[in-house]
Every structure is written in structure tokens, then in C-alpha cells.
Design a protein around this motif. Structure first.
Motif, PDB file in Angstrom:
ATOM      1  N   THR A   1      26.540  28.250 -13.115  1.00  0.00           N
ATOM      2  CA  THR A   1      25.802  29.086 -14.073  1.00  0.00           C
ATOM      3  C   THR A   1      24.308  28.778 -13.943  1.00  0.00           C
ATOM      4  OG1 THR A   1      25.852  27.391 -15.807  1.00  0.00           O
ATOM      5  CG2 THR A   1      27.707  28.943 -15.761  1.00  0.00           C
ATOM      6  N   SER A   2      23.479  29.697 -14.476  1.00  0.00           N
ATOM      7  CA  SER A   2      22.044  29.451 -14.325  1.00  0.00           C
ATOM      8  C   SER A   2      21.631  28.213 -15.126  1.00  0.00           C
ATOM      9  CB  SER A   2      21.220  30.683 -14.699  1.00  0.00           C
ATOM     10  OG  SER A   2      21.447  31.011 -16.029  1.00  0.00           O
ATOM     11  N   LYS A   3      22.303  27.945 -16.243  1.00  0.00           N
ATOM     12  CA  LYS A   3      22.011  26.721 -17.036  1.00  0.00           C
ATOM     13  C   LYS A   3      22.249  25.483 -16.180  1.00  0.00           C
ATOM     14  CE  LYS A   3      20.840  26.490 -21.467  1.00  0.00           C
ATOM     15  NZ  LYS A   3      19.734  27.302 -21.087  1.00  0.00           N
ATOM     16  N   ARG A   4      23.383  25.477 -15.455  1.00  0.00           N
ATOM     17  CA  ARG A   4      23.711  24.314 -14.613  1.00  0.00           C
ATOM     18  C   ARG A   4      22.730  24.208 -13.447  1.00  0.00           C
ATOM     19  NH1 ARG A   4      29.976  22.855 -15.079  1.00  0.00           N
ATOM     20  NH2 ARG A   4      29.888  22.746 -17.327  1.00  0.00           N
ATOM     21  N   ARG A   5      22.340  25.374 -12.911  1.00  0.00           N
ATOM     22  CA  ARG A   5      21.403  25.330 -11.775  1.00  0.00           C
ATOM     23  C   ARG A   5      20.040  24.794 -12.220  1.00  0.00           C
ATOM     24  NH1 ARG A   5      24.312  30.085 -10.680  1.00  0.00           N
ATOM     25  NH2 ARG A   5      22.627  31.456 -11.327  1.00  0.00           N
ATOM     26  N   GLU A   6      19.721  24.954 -13.513  1.00  0.00           N
ATOM     27  CA  GLU A   6      18.487  24.336 -14.023  1.00  0.00           C
ATOM     28  C   GLU A   6      18.593  22.815 -13.925  1.00  0.00           C
ATOM     29  OE1 GLU A   6      17.586  25.609 -18.055  1.00  0.00           O
ATOM     30  OE2 GLU A   6      17.496  27.702 -17.388  1.00  0.00           O
ATOM     31  N   LEU A   7      19.796  22.298 -14.184  1.00  0.00           N
ATOM     32  CA  LEU A   7      19.996  20.843 -14.087  1.00  0.00           C
ATOM     33  C   LEU A   7      19.877  20.385 -12.632  1.00  0.00           C
ATOM     34  CD1 LEU A   7      23.024  20.508 -16.555  1.00  0.00           C
ATOM     35  CD2 LEU A   7      20.617  20.014 -17.023  1.00  0.00           C
TER      36      LEU A   7
ATOM     37  N   GLU B   1      16.328  20.028 -11.865  1.00  0.00           N
ATOM     38  CA  GLU B   1      15.785  18.776 -12.419  1.00  0.00           C
ATOM     39  C   GLU B   1      16.040  17.605 -11.467  1.00  0.00           C
ATOM     40  OE1 GLU B   1      13.748  18.493 -14.930  1.00  0.00           O
ATOM     41  OE2 GLU B   1      13.939  20.689 -14.943  1.00  0.00           O
TER      42      GLU B   1
ATOM     43  N   ASP C   1      16.453  30.576  -7.995  1.00  0.00           N
ATOM     44  CA  ASP C   1      16.146  29.678  -9.116  1.00  0.00           C
ATOM     45  C   ASP C   1      15.031  28.687  -8.752  1.00  0.00           C
ATOM     46  OD1 ASP C   1      17.972  30.683 -11.026  1.00  0.00           O
ATOM     47  OD2 ASP C   1      19.613  29.712  -9.972  1.00  0.00           O
TER      48      ASP C   1
ATOM     49  N   LEU D   1      25.548  16.808 -14.850  1.00  0.00           N
ATOM     50  CA  LEU D   1      25.328  17.113 -16.263  1.00  0.00           C
ATOM     51  C   LEU D   1      24.637  15.998 -17.045  1.00  0.00           C
ATOM     52  CD1 LEU D   1      28.876  18.636 -16.893  1.00  0.00           C
ATOM     53  CD2 LEU D   1      26.771  19.836 -16.254  1.00  0.00           C
TER      54      LEU D   1
END
Ligand code: ADP
Ligand code: MG
Length: 400
Positions: free
Chosen positions: A15-21, A24, A89, A237
């Protein structure tokens, strides 16, 4: 130049949320002076749009076996999509990146479609990108053969891609990011109080992987071990330290059993000599199976019988072969092979006795056992798998 391989598994890029991680983690590596090379799996797991299993479900198994080249092209798509989306991303986050297929990353293999072997890595392209401050995002699980056709490296092969690139680029470290904190004493989906192994040897983790713990591919361990490149398993995560995999003598440890894993879908086969007396093929049965590409294990040969296990997927083929040679046999389906792993169990008396006692106390019957210097196996009915692993985990005090 400190190169760091960062491989992100299917759930880490889903997901895009996970790809943000993911971003990081890459930013952190850059801030520490590393030049990251990112390797990605297909997005998500079975059922998700672009997961490898979903792509595979578009055609039937016969098609893949008759058209292995097309099968590899289809199977490789999930990772290719992942690289482009990840690149999108990265761009949004202001990081220069370039998506690469395995072939564009220089991974050249033989033409053994579905399970290709590495021939060489042509690293010019990837090194040019790194020198130009661009993060290569490599599609895991794939390579190309000498004719330019896409090949795949076997299921779970993105770990293998990471290890291959780690060795070729002489990386400082290979980081494998997944959805658990690292290698644990048992699959946390089975044992709720499984504990994290902060350090483990290449040999033990190889055995773990080979015996069914899918957290890392055994070939990736083997490749990293040969070149002594540190391998670390981490959670996308969170920021926990994960599991560091290194040489045996560097791992301080006094436990006899390091962890427990299992392999489901085993079939135990018994072929008796009496029932097959006069059959000329009986003596060569193991060879005949090998010639037909059926791999067998837990092999016990007695004067009156041969007992071994096969994978359930090979059962129909096995039956065909036996019928063709007119060999009589019996089998027990739905078995699981439980493996207790620990490189310090060698020479310690009573371990097998303890295991059998625990299983007996829990009314779990054992069809077969085997042991090596670092593993003890017990074959049981699959329906007892979770009960057995939890009971053994408790008995050997492996929990948190
Ligand atoms: P990825 O998609 O990141 O490659 P995998 O599904 O291949 O992830 O591997 C991670 C999974 O491995 C975990 O979710 C966990 O359920 C499973 N697993 C099995 N045995 C172990 C173990 N001993 N330690 C940690 N995870 C394990
Ligand atoms: Mg995996």
C-alpha cells in the motif's frame, strides 16, 4: 563506496502507506552514508491484484509446464509493476530513482525457466546509476537469459536477487525487510509467544529456511554466506534491530534448540519388499523416482521395506510411476514434517526422547523420525501441526 541492499517483501510494498515506510528506510540509509540498492517483490499476497499468485491464476498449471517461457514472463510482471510504482513514490518524496527489471540490473541466468540459475551479473548499468546519485529499484525474482528472455529464480526469489546483488556489488550488508521483527523461534502466526532471535548463524537460518520457514529463501542465505556478507532481517513496520545472520562462532548461544519450523503437505510412502518380491524394479525404486524428478526425504531403508516422504504435489506422478512398474505401495496423506533446529544439539543425549515424550503426552502420534547434527524431524498428521509446535516450543522454553 558503501553499498547497502535493501529488499522489501510483498506486504512491505502493498500500500502507499507502507511504501512511505520503505522510503523512510531508504532515506535513513542515505543519511548514514550508504548507497542503497532497493529490491522489491510483487505488491501484496495471494488475492491482491498484482501478487504473483494472482497473476498465475490467470492461466492453468498445464499452460505453465508446456510454455515455461511465457510462464516466467507472466510471473515476473508483479515485480516489474512494483518497481515502477515504487519509483513514482520515490519521485514524490524527492529521491531520484530508476526502476529496473532483473535483466536491466544485469542478472543473467541460464534458461531454466521457473527456477533459473545465475550465470553472471553485469553490473555496469546499476553502478552508473549509483555513481549518478540515482537509487536503482530492482525487480526481485527475475533475470534474463542469454537470448534476452525473462527468467524467474524460484518462488521467494526476491531474497535471492538481493543476495546476488549484494555479492556482485560487494555490499556492506543485505537487509531483508518483511512484516515480522526478524527470525523468530517459530512462525508467530502459529506460536503467539514466539521470541525474536537477535542473532543466528548462516547454517541455522539456512536449515530454518530449507525446512519451511518462509521468512527467507535458503538460496539467499547460501549466497550471502559464501561471500560472508552480513544478512539482516528487519521489520518494515518498525525500527527494531531485527535478526543479524552471521558466522556460527560469532553467535553467542547456549540453547540446544534454536527454533521450530515445519513443512506441510507431505505424504509418507511405504513400499514393502514382500509384496513386491520378484519385481525387478523394487531394488531401483529410489533411482527411478529421482530420474522422474520426484524428490524424497526422511528415507528409511529396512530389510523388509522402504519408507520415505514425498510432496503432495508429486503424488499423482508417483502413483503413475508405481503402476507402470507394477509396484505395490501404501501411503499416508496430509502429513507435516516438524523440524527442531539447533546447531548445539549434536551429542546432547535425550533430546529426541524429550520430543517424543511431549508429543505422546499431547496424544500426537509420530509416523517417523530422523535426525542430523543440527535438526530433528518428526512426521505427524497435519491436523496436529499447531498443537505439536506449540507444545514443543513450550517444552524447550523458547517463548518470550
Ligand atoms: P515477504 O513477503 O516479506 O517476503 P514472507 O511471507 O515471505 O514475507 O515471509 C514472512 C513470513 O514468514 C512471516 O509473516 C511469518 O509468518 C513467516 N515465518 C515462518 N516462520 C518464521 C520464523 N521462524 N520467523 C519469522 N517469520 C516466520
Ligand atoms: Mg519472502
Amino acid at each position: 563506496m558503501k553499498i547497502l541492499i535493501q529488499k522489501f517483501g510483498g506486504t512491505s510494498v502493498s500500500t502507499s502507506k507502507r511504501r512511505e515506510l520503505v522510503i523512510e528506510k531508504v532515506k535513513k540509509a542515505k543519511s548514514l552514508g550508504y548507497f542503497p540498492v532497493v529490491v522489491v517483490s510483487a505488491m501484496g499476497r495471494k488475492g491482491d491484484h498484482y501478487a504473483t499468485d494472482t497473476l498465475l491464476s490467470l492461466v492453468d498449471e498445464n499452460f505453465i509446464s508446456n510454455n515455461p517461457q511465457a510462464g516466467d514472463l507472466l510471473m515476473s510482471c508483479g515485480e516489474t509493476i512494483s518497481t515502477a510504482v515504487m519509483c513514482y513514490d520515490f519521485n514524490k518524496a524527492g529521491i531520484k530513482a530508476m526502476p529496473l527489471t532483473g535483466g536491466q540490473a544485469g542478472i543473467i541466468t541460464d534458461s531454466n525457466y521457473g527456477n533459473a540459475n545465475l550465470l553472471r551479473v553485469e553490473k555496469e548499468n546499476i553502478m552508473d546509476l549509483i555513481h549518478n546519485g540515482i537509487v536503482p529499484i530492482v525487480a526481485g525474482f527475475q533475470g534474463k537469459d542469454c537470448n534476452g528472455y525473462i527468467t524467474t529464480l524460484g518462488r521467494g526469489g526476491s531474497d535471492v536477487s538481493a543476495a546476488i546483488l549484494g555479492v556482485a556489488l560487494n555490499a556492506e550488508e543485505i537487509e531483508i525487510y518483511t512484516d515480522v521483527d526478524g527470525i523468530m523461534t517459530a512462525d508467530p502466526r502459529i506460536v503467539s509467544d514466539a521470541s525474536l532471535l537477535s542473532e543466528i548463524s548462516y547454517n541455522e537460518v539456512f536449515q530454518f529456511a530449507e525446512q519451511g520457514a518462509k521468512v527467507i529463501h535458503p538460496r539467499a542465505v547460501e549466497i550471502a554466506m559464501k561471500s560472508n556478507i552480513p544478512l539482516v532481517i528487519k521489520n518494515t513496520l518498525n525500527d527494531t534491530d531485527g535478526t543479524v545472520i552471521s558466522c556460527e562462532h560469532q553467535v553467542p548461544n547456549d540453547r540446544i534448540i534454536t527454533g521450530i519450523t515445519h513443512m506441510a503437505n507431505r505424504v509418507q510412502v511405504k513400499i514393502s519388499s514382500l509384496e513386491n518380491s520378484g519385481n525387478q524394479y523394487y531394488a531401483d525404486i529410489l533411482e527411478i523416482l529421482a530420474d522422474n524428478n520426484i524428490s524424497i526425504d526422511l528415507i528409511n531403508v529396512f530389510p523388509d521395506s522402504k519408507i520415505f516422504t514425498i510432496d503432495a504435489r508429486d503424488l499423482n506422478k508417483f502413483i503413475d510411476i508405481m503402476n507402470r512398474q507394477n509396484i505395490k505401495y501404501s501411503y499416508i496423506e496430509n502429513c507435516s514434517k516438524i523440524a527442531l533446529i539447533g546447531s548445539r544439539m549434536r551429542g546432547v543425549p535425550g533430546v529426541m526422547a524429550k520430543i517424543l515424550k511431549v508429543l505422546e503426552k499431547n496424544n500426537i502420534s509420530v509416523h517417523q523420525t530422523a535426525d542430523s547434527h543440527n535438526t530433528i524431524w518428526c512426521l505427524i498428521d497435519s491436523s496436529n501441526t499447531e498443537k505439536a509446535i506449540n507444545a514443543l516450543h513450550k517444552e524447550f522454553h523458547l517463548g518470550i
